[in-house]
Design a protein around this motif. Sequence first.
Motif, short mmCIF file in Angstrom:
data_model
loop_
_atom_site.label_atom_id
_atom_site.label_comp_id
_atom_site.label_asym_id
_atom_site.label_seq_id
_atom_site.Cartn_x
_atom_site.Cartn_y
_atom_site.Cartn_z
N GLU A 59 0.91 -1.11 -0.05
CA GLU A 59 -0.05 0.05 0.01
C GLU A 59 0.86 1.22 -0.17
O GLU A 59 2.21 1.09 0.09
CB GLU A 59 -0.80 -0.19 1.15
N ALA A 103 1.42 3.31 1.99
CA ALA A 103 2.24 3.51 3.45
C ALA A 103 3.50 2.36 3.27
O ALA A 103 4.26 2.82 4.31
CB ALA A 103 1.37 3.13 4.57
N ASP A 104 3.67 1.63 2.63
CA ASP A 104 4.61 0.92 2.57
C ASP A 104 5.71 1.20 1.72
O ASP A 104 6.77 0.20 1.35
CB ASP A 104 4.12 -0.50 1.86
N CYS A 145 8.19 3.42 1.92
CA CYS A 145 9.57 3.35 2.56
C CYS A 145 9.99 2.14 2.76
O CYS A 145 11.27 1.87 2.56
CB CYS A 145 9.50 4.28 3.85
N ALA A 178 7.24 -2.78 9.44
CA ALA A 178 6.01 -3.35 8.77
C ALA A 178 6.17 -4.82 9.05
O ALA A 178 4.89 -5.58 9.11
CB ALA A 178 5.95 -3.06 7.35
#
Length: 86
Positions: free
Chosen positions: A33, A35-36, A38, A66
């Motif tokens: 997603e 947010a992933d 990085c 994560a």
Amino acid sequence: GADGLSAKLVASPQTASCLASQWFRFTFGRMPEPADACTLETAAAAMVAAGGDVNALLGALVESAAFRFVRHASSESTTCRPGGRP
């Protein structure tokens, strides 16, 4: 030949990015997603810095926040009905 192609693939940031996405999907059991981003960038950069070593990419994935705080895409995917069917 094959050696030349292999050397180009190993040196390619696109290859590292693709492998990071694929290994992310396999490792986390879900699609990356926004947010992933990085985590994916860090994993790809680790592979490039290690001269194309996939182990560096995998190490970066499992060392990420994560990975330490894995969340599942849905509770349905982890619940099996009788007979092993989701």
